[in-house]
Scaffold this motif. Structure first.
Motif, short mmCIF file in Angstrom:
data_model
loop_
_atom_site.label_atom_id
_atom_site.label_comp_id
_atom_site.label_asym_id
_atom_site.label_seq_id
_atom_site.Cartn_x
_atom_site.Cartn_y
_atom_site.Cartn_z
N PHE A 31 -2.82 8.41 -0.82
CA PHE A 31 -2.40 7.05 -0.51
C PHE A 31 -2.19 6.86 0.98
O PHE A 31 -2.65 5.88 1.57
CB PHE A 31 -1.10 6.73 -1.26
CG PHE A 31 -0.61 5.32 -1.03
CD1 PHE A 31 -1.12 4.26 -1.76
CD2 PHE A 31 0.35 5.05 -0.06
CE1 PHE A 31 -0.69 2.96 -1.54
CE2 PHE A 31 0.79 3.77 0.17
CZ PHE A 31 0.28 2.72 -0.57
N ILE A 32 -1.50 7.81 1.62
CA ILE A 32 -1.24 7.72 3.06
C ILE A 32 -2.54 7.72 3.84
O ILE A 32 -2.70 6.96 4.81
CB ILE A 32 -0.32 8.87 3.51
CG1 ILE A 32 1.09 8.68 2.94
CG2 ILE A 32 -0.25 8.96 5.03
CD1 ILE A 32 2.03 9.85 3.21
N SER A 33 -3.50 8.55 3.44
CA SER A 33 -4.78 8.63 4.14
C SER A 33 -5.53 7.31 4.09
O SER A 33 -6.08 6.85 5.10
CB SER A 33 -5.64 9.74 3.53
OG SER A 33 -5.02 11.00 3.68
N ILE A 34 -5.55 6.68 2.91
CA ILE A 34 -6.29 5.43 2.75
C ILE A 34 -5.60 4.28 3.45
O ILE A 34 -6.23 3.48 4.15
CB ILE A 34 -6.49 5.12 1.25
CG1 ILE A 34 -7.43 6.15 0.64
CG2 ILE A 34 -7.03 3.71 1.05
CD1 ILE A 34 -7.61 6.02 -0.86
N ILE A 35 -4.29 4.19 3.30
CA ILE A 35 -3.56 3.06 3.88
C ILE A 35 -3.50 3.17 5.40
O ILE A 35 -3.53 2.17 6.12
CB ILE A 35 -2.14 2.94 3.27
CG1 ILE A 35 -1.58 1.53 3.48
CG2 ILE A 35 -1.21 3.96 3.84
CD1 ILE A 35 -2.28 0.46 2.72
N PRO B 133 -7.34 16.57 8.26
CA PRO B 133 -8.69 16.85 7.74
C PRO B 133 -8.99 16.13 6.43
O PRO B 133 -10.09 15.61 6.23
CB PRO B 133 -8.67 18.37 7.54
CG PRO B 133 -7.66 18.87 8.52
CD PRO B 133 -6.61 17.81 8.58
N ILE B 134 -8.00 16.09 5.51
CA ILE B 134 -8.21 15.40 4.23
C ILE B 134 -8.47 13.93 4.47
O ILE B 134 -9.37 13.33 3.87
CB ILE B 134 -6.99 15.60 3.31
CG1 ILE B 134 -6.89 17.05 2.85
CG2 ILE B 134 -7.08 14.66 2.10
CD1 ILE B 134 -5.65 17.36 2.05
N SER B 135 -7.69 13.33 5.37
CA SER B 135 -7.85 11.91 5.68
C SER B 135 -9.23 11.64 6.27
O SER B 135 -9.90 10.67 5.89
CB SER B 135 -6.76 11.47 6.67
OG SER B 135 -6.92 10.11 7.01
N ARG B 136 -9.68 12.49 7.19
CA ARG B 136 -11.00 12.28 7.81
C ARG B 136 -12.12 12.39 6.78
O ARG B 136 -13.08 11.61 6.80
CB ARG B 136 -11.21 13.30 8.94
CG ARG B 136 -10.43 12.97 10.20
CD ARG B 136 -10.89 13.84 11.36
NE ARG B 136 -10.56 15.24 11.16
CZ ARG B 136 -9.40 15.80 11.51
NH1 ARG B 136 -8.46 15.06 12.07
NH2 ARG B 136 -9.18 17.08 11.31
#
Length: 272
Positions: free
Chosen positions: A38-42, A193-196
């Motif tokens: 959720f944090i990565s997308i938002i 890295p997960i977010s990217r």
């Protein structure tokens, strides 16, 4: 559980303490995957320079919330006491009316928020624009505040679910606090890295958002006492992720093949 006895420092000479710590840390990381997604997308809505800041703030807030909840463990356990009766819905497996606690109400509200937010995000990403949308620089501060508020709301729900699960495993608050700090530290290392990766591939974004919708449905179901196995959900996510990674690998190989030999374009497009 008495708070002062629970705050007793664990005896790390005991191997069982280390086993409990590793188990709790692993559990916190697994339960934190939803939060990282959720944090990565938002945070992707923010300018690149602010995304890391938003992720770190979100994870630090998650750690603070969980520690605060652990220090109020007696109050947390009390959240399971019924406070609301829904006479038009039967308790699963009985003919009695459904009794909701504050925990159930929080899970219901959090689940609905997650479903709505993820659905709106999916709809937003389905809109195809000729030019990529960038928020004006003047809106950077307000957008960051909005993103952080949304992260806080989801953090509260995920933290409550995480703490209630951890309480059922051990009765030492200090051990749980250590596990929370270690797990958040590990998640902060890998959040970037997960977010990217998630934000680099639109198909992974859709998969992640769909997963968040499922998590929201699961929270709503838990709120009305309908248990859904998390093992099944995570297994389905892992399988879907594996299939999508294979698809991404195939697409990347096709792109490389096209660069080396443009004459293959017609043949490769048949399978696109």
């Amino acid at each position: 559980m008495d708070l002062f006895s629970a705050l007793e420092f664990p005896n790390f000479a005991n191997p069982q303490i280390w086993i409990s710590l590793l188990t709790l840390t692993f559990l916190e990381i697994v339960l934190g995957v939803d939060n990282i997604i959720f944090i990565s997308i938002i945070s992707n809505k923010l300018p690149a320079a602010q995304q890391r800041k938003a992720r770190n703030i979100g994870l630090i807030l998650a750690m603070v919330f969980r520690i605060m909840l652990l220090l109020m463990i007696n109050w947390i356990i009390g959240l399971k006491d019924p406070v609301l009766t829904l006479s038009f819905i039967d308790e699963p497996g009985t003919d009695l009316p459904l009794l909701l606690s504050w925990k159930d109400i929080i899970l219901l509200a959090g689940g609905l928020f997650l479903i709505l937010k993820s659905t709106f995000e999916i709809h937003s990403k389905m809109q195809i624009d000729d030019e990529p949308h960038h928020a004006p620089k003047s809106a950077g501060s307000s957008l960051l505040t909005t993103v952080i508020i949304q992260i806080i709301l989801v953090d509260m729900v995920f933290s409550l679910d995480s703490i209630l699960t951890a309480v059922g495993l051990v009765d030492n608050v200090v051990l749980m606090i250590i596990a929370v700090i270690v797990s958040i530290g590990i998640m902060m290392m890998f959040a970037g890295p997960i977010s990217r990766i998630i934000n680099q591939y639109p198909s992974l974004q859709m998969l992640a958002l769909s997963f968040l919708v499922v998590i929201g449905v699961m929270l709503v179901a838990e709120g009305i006492h309908q248990h859904i196995s998390k093992n099944i959900i995570y297994s389905c996510l892992a399988f879907s992720l594996l299939v999508e990674l294979l698809n991404i690998n195939v697409r990347n190989k096709r792109k490389k093949a096209l660069k080396l030999n443009p004459d293959l374009k017609d043949n490769l497009e048949i399978d696109e």
